[in-house]
Design a protein around this motif. Sequence first.
Motif, PDB file in Angstrom:
ATOM      1  N   HIS A  75      36.665  92.429   2.289  1.00  0.00           N
ATOM      2  CA  HIS A  75      37.449  91.537   3.141  1.00  0.00           C
ATOM      3  C   HIS A  75      36.698  90.216   3.352  1.00  0.00           C
ATOM      4  N   LYS A  80      30.219  89.192   1.359  1.00  0.00           N
ATOM      5  CA  LYS A  80      30.050  89.282  -0.101  1.00  0.00           C
ATOM      6  C   LYS A  80      29.087  88.223  -0.618  1.00  0.00           C
ATOM      7  N   ASN A 175      28.011  96.624   5.986  1.00  0.00           N
ATOM      8  CA  ASN A 175      27.193  95.421   6.206  1.00  0.00           C
ATOM      9  C   ASN A 175      27.094  95.033   7.685  1.00  0.00           C
ATOM     10  N   ASP A 178      22.732  94.712  11.468  1.00  0.00           N
ATOM     11  CA  ASP A 178      21.803  94.073  12.421  1.00  0.00           C
ATOM     12  C   ASP A 178      22.530  93.625  13.689  1.00  0.00           C
TER      13      ASP A 178
HETATM   14  P1  GDP Z   1      32.336  86.608   2.412  1.00  0.00           P
HETATM   15  O1  GDP Z   1      33.559  85.843   2.824  1.00  0.00           O
HETATM   16  O2  GDP Z   1      32.626  88.062   2.308  1.00  0.00           O
HETATM   17  O3  GDP Z   1      31.669  86.058   1.198  1.00  0.00           O
HETATM   18  O4  GDP Z   1      31.319  86.495   3.635  1.00  0.00           O
HETATM   19  P2  GDP Z   1      30.024  85.605   3.788  1.00  0.00           P
HETATM   20  O5  GDP Z   1      28.927  86.121   2.945  1.00  0.00           O
HETATM   21  O6  GDP Z   1      30.409  84.192   3.626  1.00  0.00           O
HETATM   22  O7  GDP Z   1      29.639  85.924   5.292  1.00  0.00           O
HETATM   23  C1  GDP Z   1      30.468  85.538   6.372  1.00  0.00           C
HETATM   24  C2  GDP Z   1      29.612  85.329   7.596  1.00  0.00           C
HETATM   25  O8  GDP Z   1      28.990  86.543   7.932  1.00  0.00           O
HETATM   26  C3  GDP Z   1      28.531  84.324   7.367  1.00  0.00           C
HETATM   27  O9  GDP Z   1      28.406  83.556   8.537  1.00  0.00           O
HETATM   28  C4  GDP Z   1      27.279  85.168   7.153  1.00  0.00           C
HETATM   29  O10 GDP Z   1      26.118  84.537   7.573  1.00  0.00           O
HETATM   30  C5  GDP Z   1      27.596  86.375   8.015  1.00  0.00           C
HETATM   31  N1  GDP Z   1      26.905  87.568   7.543  1.00  0.00           N
HETATM   32  C6  GDP Z   1      26.977  88.076   6.304  1.00  0.00           C
HETATM   33  N2  GDP Z   1      26.218  89.192   6.222  1.00  0.00           N
HETATM   34  C7  GDP Z   1      25.667  89.366   7.440  1.00  0.00           C
HETATM   35  C8  GDP Z   1      24.787  90.349   7.986  1.00  0.00           C
HETATM   36  O11 GDP Z   1      24.333  91.292   7.341  1.00  0.00           O
HETATM   37  N3  GDP Z   1      24.443  90.194   9.294  1.00  0.00           N
HETATM   38  C9  GDP Z   1      24.905  89.188  10.050  1.00  0.00           C
HETATM   39  N4  GDP Z   1      24.527  89.122  11.297  1.00  0.00           N
HETATM   40  N5  GDP Z   1      25.723  88.252   9.561  1.00  0.00           N
HETATM   41  C10 GDP Z   1      26.115  88.342   8.274  1.00  0.00           C
END
Ligand code: GDP
Length: 491
Positions: A75, A80, A175, A178
């Motif tokens: 999602h 990702k 995911n 934390d």
């Molecule tokens: P995507 O749309 O699935 O590619 O998601 P992103 O990788 O862009 O992540 C979306 C938001 O979630 C970003 O602000 C990331 O910094 C945050 N985020 C992703 N993984 C983690 C995690 O393991 N811990 C925390 N606290 N934030 C995360």
Amino acid sequence: VKGADNIEPQARLDDLKIIQEIVNKCGVKTRIVSAPEVEVEDLGDLGKHHDVSPRPPAPAELLKPRPPVVTVMGHVDHGKTTLLDSLRGAAVAAGEAGGITQHIGAFTVKLSNGEQVTFLDTPGHAAFSAMRARGAHVTDIIVLVVAAEDGVMAQTREVIQLALNENVPIIVAINKIDKPEADIDKTKRDLMQMGLVLEDQGGDIQAIPISALKGTNLELLTEAVSTQATIMGLKADPAGLIEGVVVESKTDPHRGKLSTAIVTRGTLRKGAVLVSGLAHAKVRGLFDHNGKPMTQAPPGTPVEILGWRELPLAGDVILEVETEKKAHSVLRWREHEAKHHKAEEAVDEIRKKEEEHLAKYRAERDARRLAGKFRMRYGPREKENIEHDDVPRVSIIIKGDVHGSVEALLDVFDTYTNNERCRLDVVHYGVGNVSEGDIELAKAFNAIVYGFSVPAPTNAPKEVTIRCYDVIYRLIDDLKKEISSKLPAVE
Ligand code: GDP
């Protein structure tokens, strides 16, 4: 129209004219282009045997284990991109000191036990679908990222469905553990409800709690992928002509046309001649995701290829050919095929339009016929009108043996109904023998009953004209005569 040689050109032209007439009736303009105007491409020595296609599968004894290829999906905002960044970062750190992280579309993560996992570096559906749309089956395993604060969401469900449809195993990365709001157990329950039976629930789907942001448990996740790959027994033949799939393609201002590919068979080396779609390359250089030159790329390894004359398309299959001459002949053949395909598409487009016109024409015609029926039902009133209408008219009833013949006759009659000097009214039509009801109607409307391939009734009253035919044009000739007889004499 190209016909067999033994067909007279005149006969072909006659056929075309008939087709043209029908098409014109539907409001589509056509033009018959005579042969000299049409450029017929001489294919010369081109033939199907000049194309290349993947080889039949290699015998099992030649197969060697290869790294799995993984797509990260999930999602939006579940992490990702962050996960790929962290994995790529780790991969670069493990490479040479001073390596620069660069995006080439795929990268390989090495485990401490020496095993490798290849990740496609474009998150989400788009990458997967683009590949699938071109028929490439590169993804062996899907890593499904689910944020533990949200649990299963709309796109999570889509990925699960897609994986089921495509028969690709899933490994779940739970995911954002934390985060204080993270609820791993709830996320697992959600997944269970979606039909994913996780390992700690007695199933065989691995779920690894991670933090993509903090880099927690990434090694565990990669190991889980590797374990899954071992279970799947992924293997490939590292010898012989190359086969692969384009993952990404770009033009670099300094280095020229580049593509990242994943080799699926054979071992790619400098000097290889490749074709992919309408592009070809003589490989001048191979690089890994660190930009480091490689001497060879075995199956399952992503590799950046330098030396393309044209840019290949992501998702297209790459095949090696023996010589550049062969590559040219393959491309020439494929270009010809592509042109042909385009022409076919254009024809399909025209055909679609014709069908639309035809449907419209049929709808209008049916409406007209319904109007005819309407008149029939309110016969007496209409009959009054007839008397005040000084346009001569011929009223007919049609009966035929089968639906098709009645339709065919109606189609022909439709061209007469709007004649200004004489009107043709089809007061009734149907399938079957001429019935007493038909005869009654004929009396009321002073109509002629035409039967096609049905027997003439024996006990019909004399005042009703009934004509039965077995040949359509005889029936039509008769009707034409009938109409002419009603027309005012021409001065
Ligand atoms: P995507 O749309 O699935 O590619 O998601 P992103 O990788 O862009 O992540 C979306 C938001 O979630 C970003 O602000 C990331 O910094 C945050 N985020 C992703 N993984 C983690 C995690 O393991 N811990 C925390 N606290 N934030 C995360």
